[in-house]
Design a protein around this motif. Structure first.
Motif, mmCIF file in Angstrom:
data_model
loop_
_atom_site.group_PDB
_atom_site.id
_atom_site.type_symbol
_atom_site.label_atom_id
_atom_site.label_comp_id
_atom_site.label_asym_id
_atom_site.label_seq_id
_atom_site.Cartn_x
_atom_site.Cartn_y
_atom_site.Cartn_z
ATOM 1 N N PHE A 115 16.597 49.393 26.413
ATOM 2 C CA PHE A 115 15.532 48.460 26.804
ATOM 3 C C PHE A 115 14.932 47.699 25.622
ATOM 4 O O PHE A 115 14.024 46.879 25.798
ATOM 5 C CB PHE A 115 14.416 49.207 27.566
ATOM 6 C CG PHE A 115 13.771 50.331 26.800
ATOM 7 C CD1 PHE A 115 12.728 50.088 25.916
ATOM 8 C CD2 PHE A 115 14.201 51.646 26.956
ATOM 9 C CE1 PHE A 115 12.124 51.113 25.206
ATOM 10 C CE2 PHE A 115 13.607 52.694 26.253
ATOM 11 C CZ PHE A 115 12.563 52.411 25.375
ATOM 12 N N LYS B 144 -0.896 43.821 26.752
ATOM 13 C CA LYS B 144 0.391 43.130 26.691
ATOM 14 C C LYS B 144 0.333 41.767 27.390
ATOM 15 O O LYS B 144 -0.627 41.472 28.121
ATOM 16 C CB LYS B 144 1.467 44.038 27.301
ATOM 17 C CG LYS B 144 1.683 45.359 26.521
ATOM 18 C CD LYS B 144 2.859 46.141 27.089
ATOM 19 C CE LYS B 144 3.102 47.422 26.314
ATOM 20 N NZ LYS B 144 4.298 48.161 26.820
ATOM 21 N N ARG C 269 -4.540 57.257 26.200
ATOM 22 C CA ARG C 269 -3.303 57.513 26.963
ATOM 23 C C ARG C 269 -3.647 57.904 28.404
ATOM 24 O O ARG C 269 -2.960 57.514 29.340
ATOM 25 C CB ARG C 269 -2.494 58.625 26.302
ATOM 26 C CG ARG C 269 -2.024 58.337 24.897
ATOM 27 C CD ARG C 269 -0.870 57.395 24.792
ATOM 28 N NE ARG C 269 0.306 57.814 25.516
ATOM 29 C CZ ARG C 269 1.466 57.156 25.491
ATOM 30 N NH1 ARG C 269 1.597 56.048 24.764
ATOM 31 N NH2 ARG C 269 2.500 57.575 26.185
ATOM 32 N N ASP D 37 8.610 47.655 32.481
ATOM 33 C CA ASP D 37 8.708 46.790 31.290
ATOM 34 C C ASP D 37 7.451 45.939 31.119
ATOM 35 O O ASP D 37 7.022 45.689 29.992
ATOM 36 C CB ASP D 37 9.990 45.955 31.288
ATOM 37 C CG ASP D 37 10.354 45.425 32.644
ATOM 38 O OD1 ASP D 37 10.524 46.254 33.560
ATOM 39 O OD2 ASP D 37 10.445 44.208 32.809
ATOM 40 N N LEU E 174 12.332 44.568 25.767
ATOM 41 C CA LEU E 174 10.958 44.914 25.369
ATOM 42 C C LEU E 174 10.435 43.894 24.346
ATOM 43 O O LEU E 174 9.308 43.387 24.473
ATOM 44 C CB LEU E 174 10.942 46.335 24.790
ATOM 45 C CG LEU E 174 9.635 46.836 24.175
ATOM 46 C CD1 LEU E 174 8.519 46.871 25.215
ATOM 47 C CD2 LEU E 174 9.834 48.243 23.588
HETATM 48 N N1 UDP Z 1 10.072 50.691 28.234
HETATM 49 C C1 UDP Z 1 10.917 50.033 29.108
HETATM 50 N N2 UDP Z 1 11.854 50.764 29.786
HETATM 51 C C2 UDP Z 1 11.983 52.110 29.632
HETATM 52 C C3 UDP Z 1 11.121 52.780 28.743
HETATM 53 C C4 UDP Z 1 10.171 52.040 28.049
HETATM 54 O O1 UDP Z 1 10.809 48.831 29.279
HETATM 55 O O2 UDP Z 1 12.852 52.718 30.283
HETATM 56 C C5 UDP Z 1 9.071 49.909 27.501
HETATM 57 C C6 UDP Z 1 7.703 50.006 28.155
HETATM 58 O O3 UDP Z 1 7.086 48.734 28.056
HETATM 59 C C7 UDP Z 1 6.984 51.019 27.297
HETATM 60 C C8 UDP Z 1 7.585 50.736 25.911
HETATM 61 O O4 UDP Z 1 8.940 50.415 26.181
HETATM 62 O O5 UDP Z 1 5.599 50.837 27.351
HETATM 63 C C9 UDP Z 1 7.526 51.888 24.955
HETATM 64 O O6 UDP Z 1 8.070 53.035 25.542
HETATM 65 P P1 UDP Z 1 7.337 54.455 25.427
HETATM 66 O O7 UDP Z 1 8.289 55.478 25.956
HETATM 67 O O8 UDP Z 1 6.840 54.616 24.035
HETATM 68 O O9 UDP Z 1 6.142 54.342 26.487
HETATM 69 P P2 UDP Z 1 4.555 54.220 26.305
HETATM 70 O O10 UDP Z 1 4.186 55.035 25.102
HETATM 71 O O11 UDP Z 1 4.237 52.753 26.140
HETATM 72 O O12 UDP Z 1 3.987 54.767 27.587
#
Ligand code: UDP
Length: 142
Positions: free
Chosen positions: A59, A11, A87, A112, A63
């Protein structure tokens, strides 16, 4: 174990921090091969499309703004259990909760601006790879 492919995005925060190489090194030393890669500065429409599943969440706008704030490095990783392995290497979404030694624990500052994206399952991996790479531009490492 199954050989899988997954989509990874470094990112804008991590690209700005100049740690692409350090993150690539973690993929490579953990059995994940980079089989496609491209640096892009995403448009709002591209970022909104990529994160369509989150549309409507509180969000979502922040985002998309964050993901379009600078260039990102997009890659396809291939290897045994690549989706879960990536992951695991990434760590929890919130870097404060990410296990020590994970990419997010080491390179991210907030939920974020959390350094990396990784597909969360086989169906999303397939769709996310196709979103950025035509099949002929993914060079299998097998
Ligand atoms: N995100 C955020 N606030 C939240 C949850 C998610 O800013 O409360 C953003 C964060 O950058 C995250 C992305 O949204 O990586 C996608 O969310 P997801 O739950 O899919 O998490 P990831 O799979 O990236 O761990």
């Amino acid at each position: 174990m199954a050989i899988e492919r997954t989509l990874s995005i470094i990112k804008p925060d991590a690209v700005a921090k100049n740690v692409i190489g350090k993150i690539y090194s973690r993929f490579e030393s953990n059995g994940l091969k980079i089989v496609a890669a491209r640096m892009r500065w995403l448009s709002r429409a591209e970022a909104e499309g990529f994160y369509a599943v989150h549309r409507g969440k509180p969000f979502f706008n922040d985002l998309v703004t964050f993901m379009t704030s600078g260039p990102v490095m997009i890659q396809v990783l291939e290897g045994e259990n690549a989706i879960a392995k990536n992951r695991e290497l990434m760590g929890a979404t919130d870097p404060k909760k990410a296990a020590p030694g994970t990419i997010r624990a080491d390179f991210a500052q907030s939920i974020d601006a959390n350094a990396v994206h990784g597909s969360d399952g086989p169906d999303t991996a397939k769709a996310e790879i196709a979103y950025f790479f035509p099949e002929m531009e993914v060079y299998s490492g097998r």
